[in-house]
Write an enzyme that holds these catalytic residues in place. Structure first.
Site, PDB file in Angstrom:
ATOM      1  N   GLU A 467       0.506  -1.336   0.003  1.00  0.00           N
ATOM      2  CA  GLU A 467       0.274   0.196   0.037  1.00  0.00           C
ATOM      3  C   GLU A 467       0.434   1.426   0.157  1.00  0.00           C
ATOM      4  OE1 GLU A 467      -2.738  -0.079  -0.615  1.00  0.00           O
ATOM      5  OE2 GLU A 467      -3.213  -2.200  -0.691  1.00  0.00           O
ATOM      6  N   HIS A 470       1.669   2.442  -3.129  1.00  0.00           N
ATOM      7  CA  HIS A 470       0.186   3.457  -4.218  1.00  0.00           C
ATOM      8  C   HIS A 470       0.534   4.926  -3.842  1.00  0.00           C
ATOM      9  CE1 HIS A 470      -2.573   0.273  -5.895  1.00  0.00           C
ATOM     10  NE2 HIS A 470      -2.238  -0.234  -5.033  1.00  0.00           N
ATOM     11  N   HIS A 473       2.887   6.502  -5.029  1.00  0.00           N
ATOM     12  CA  HIS A 473       2.663   6.768  -6.622  1.00  0.00           C
ATOM     13  C   HIS A 473       2.108   8.084  -7.029  1.00  0.00           C
ATOM     14  CE1 HIS A 473       0.620   5.136 -10.624  1.00  0.00           C
ATOM     15  NE2 HIS A 473       1.587   6.373 -10.843  1.00  0.00           N
TER      16      HIS A 473
END
Length: 679
Positions: A467, A470, A473
């Site tokens: 996670e 992410h 990102h």
């Protein structure tokens, strides 16, 4: 309507990075804020379409990307709460909001005048002096509006809006039913002896969960989102394992008020009808047309290619488990039996590893440490900032030169008001046009002990690294336009950065830094680390099969055409037939998600796209090979990955971005090797 001056959602946040002022936001503030934000957004769009001069990038795209800012801020603030702290009051707001939000999105996406202006720009792209991001913005808006139905006639648009409104209500109901039944089916144990095999921390968490529901002296095991529960690997009492597995598999299919069968069938019917209206054979064809996969046939080819060897490997694993156990191995037994064989073959007891995985140390000396090594970023906890829940912690992120990068929020623990699984979402999107930096959230569902440290399982450590990929990102996007912020990429590409970040969990330098025994401080013994690496392909038949079964189930439901979807379907029968069709119908290896609790596809954003994980893993496995070939955990490697992939957000074609990074298209061979499918 609430006085705007008294509504913190309608005023600029006084907090750093425009973090919503959750300390002063009340449930009663949300709907009035949405109403005003809807109205403001429509006025902003109207101002664009009223312009009589020839469309230009400056008079059309720039104001379009500047519009809807209030709505975006309010929506991200609300849905962060709705997914992680869905009280009855918040659930009611979400139910009220669902059709309103769907109608508003259609009002923008289907606006004929706006579409005409963007189409004129799109037709003249080669005549315009645009940079690469500006050009791609025009292309994506035109493609997305066309895909949404902007080119339909008025009657078709009206019908499309009705379908979208119904679907928004149904998907919200699916989520509410699942949460309600998941809470109802939490398994109560009268005596701690039934839970033999759990650690002291896990027993403490179960006792606290029971006490929170007024069940003093008992233990409560709450259910996780996937079919399998992490406790199944440790519980020595077979009856206890069966109770948990039975509860898990019966969610939202028991004939009570939370039964999701009729709801999901209606979702399937309406999605198929909408696809036909938009000119596609099925919902899967509609979805994949605007993904990197392109067609459902491409997806089906990959899934079938992987399913047969995965099923064979799972059968071999099952035979080995049964030979070791001396008895048949059921779905409830698999994890427990697997751990026994793992201990016998590799001398690894994954449950016994928890003392080396204390949550705070994993976070700071593992997840954050790897990010600092790769990207030079640092993390400072901001105890002065309150997030959406008291358990959520806020960290400020800085670059190596001291410049601010954004906020990272971690919401680690499970609770009855939190949906299952783990996810990342954005509260504030990065955008140079708007002058904003990212605020991102990671949500997990780790059981919180009544006292003492939180010890994570190996899977939970992996989930935290995943996670956080992410989150990176979202944090690292350096784009002009909010349309491309962070994880706003194709669905079958979005899992790629998160999967890559998992590699650092067992990277020697990282593991040695965080995997220290909670009492002695000793590192995880080298022989255990070696065995963890040696056992990476162990049980991959099961893990690949249970994932592929869910991905195929998603495709089966959403590959139905309008006629097929309108037939009188039996959910259990359809599911069994679909899994038999691809050869993944082994009762001992159940699908990761059965239809009635398949939240990803019936209330999340993965409908006809759950294949995305394995599709992205092709890129991931190939990228891991690149890092290994180029020296691994170095700033040079991190800077390249950040600049060419994470930093571009959605501002260019993702496969083009991958080629920029890798120098070629991805090779599937590393994935096949990783999952033991290359034999």
């Amino acid at each position: 309507m609430t006085d705007a001056s008294a509504n913190p959602l309608l005023m600029p946040s006084p907090l750093p990075y425009q973090l919503p002022d959750y300390a002063h936001i009340r449930p009663a503030h949300y709907l009035p804020a949405f109403e005003l934000a809807f109205e403001e957004h429509l006025q902003e769009i109207s101002a664009i379409t009223r312009v009589r001069s020839v469309p230009t990038f400056e008079n059309t795209m720039v104001p379009l990307e500047s519009s809807g800012r209030l709505l975006g801020d309010v929506a991200r603030a609300f849905y962060t709460v709705a997914s992680s702290d869905a009280t009855a009051e918040i659930q009611q707001i979400e139910e009220t909001l669902a059709p309103l939000m769907a109608a508003h999105e259609d009002a923008i996406q289907l606006d004929g005048a706006l579409y005409a202006r963007i189409s004129m720009l799109h037709d003249r792209l080669d005549e315009l002096s645009l940079d690469a991001e500006q050009r791609y913005l025009v292309q994506r808006w035109h493609r997305e509006m066309t895909h949404a139905g902007a080119a339909l006639d008025d009657a078709a648009k009206k019908h499309l809006t009705e379908l979208n409104t119904q679907l928004s209500t149904l998907t919200t109901a699916f989520d509410k039913n699942l949460l309600g039944d998941t809470n109802e089916l939490a398994v109560v144990f009268d005596d701690a002896s039934e839970l033999e095999g759990l650690s002291d921390g896990e027993l403490s968490a179960a006792a606290q969960a029971a006490a929170d529901r007024g069940l003093e002296g008992k233990h409560l095991v709450t259910l996780v989102l996937p079919t399998g529960h992490p406790y199944l690997a440790s519980l020595t009492d077979r009856a206890a394992r069966e109770r948990i597995m039975t509860a898990s598999r019966s969610r939202a299919s028991r004939g009570n008020e939370n039964d999701n069968r009729a709801t999901l069938l209606q979702i399937v019917r309406l999605r198929a009808e909408r696809a036909a209206l938009l000119g596609y054979d099925s919902h899967a064809a509609y979805v994949t047309a605007d993904e990197t996969a392109g067609t459902p046939e491409a997806v089906h080819d990959l899934l079938r290619r992987l399913a047969a060897p995965a099923a064979r490997n799972a059968s071999r694993e099952q035979a080995a488990l049964e030979a070791s156990a001396g008895t048949a191995v059921t779905a409830a037994d698999w994890a427990f039996s697997t751990e026994k064989v793992r201990q016998a073959e590799y001398a690894i007891d994954t449950a016994a590893l928890r003392p080396w995985f204390e949550a705070e140390r994993v976070l700071r000396d593992g997840v954050f440490f790897a990010a600092t090594k790769l990207y030079g970023i640092t993390f400072t906890e901001r105890d002065d900032l309150r997030a959406h829940h008291a358990d959520a912690r806020v960290f400020e992120v800085h670059n190596e030169d001291g410049s601010p990068q954004g906020l990272y929020i971690l919401d680690l623990y499970t609770r009855d008001t939190k949906r299952g699984g783990a996810w990342m979402n954005s509260i504030v999107d990065q955008s140079a046009l708007r002058g904003t930096k990212a605020v991102v959230v990671n949500n997990l569902n780790v059981s919180k002990p009544a006292s003492g440290p939180t010890l994570l399982s190996l899977d939970e450590v992996n989930t935290l690294f995943h996670e956080f990929g992410h989150a990176l990102h979202g944090l690292f996007a350096t784009v002009s336009f909010p349309h491309f912020a962070g994880t706003e990429v194709f669905r079958d590409f979005v899992e790629f950065p998160s999967q890559v970040n998992e590699m650092w969990m067992l990277w020697p330098e990282v593991l040695d830094n965080y995997a220290r025994h909670i009492e002695t401080g000793e590192p995880l013994p080298a022989e255990i680390v070696e065995k963890l690496h040696a056992s990476e392909a162990f049980n991959q038949g099961f893990e690949t099969s249970e994932y592929l079964a869910a991905a195929w189930l998603d495709q089966a439901w959403h590959s139905l055409d309008q006629q097929q979807a309108s037939e009188d379907l039996d959910v259990a029968g359809f599911e069994a037939s679909a899994l038999a069709d691809i050869g993944l119908d082994n009762p001992a290896v159940p699908t990761r998600y059965s239809s009635t609790y398949f939240q990803h596809v019936f209330s999340g954003g993965y409908s006809a796209a759950y294949y995305s994980y394995i599709w992205s893993e092709v890129l991931d496995a190939d990228t891991v090979e690149w890092f290994k070939e180029h020296g691994g955990l170095t700033r040079a490697n991190g800077d390249r990955f950040r600049s060419l992939l994470l930093g571009v957000g959605g501002s260019k074609d993702p496969l083009e971005a991958y080629r920029d990074f890798r120098g070629r298209d991805a090779d599937i061979a590393p994935l096949l090797k990783r999952r033991g499918l290359d034999g």
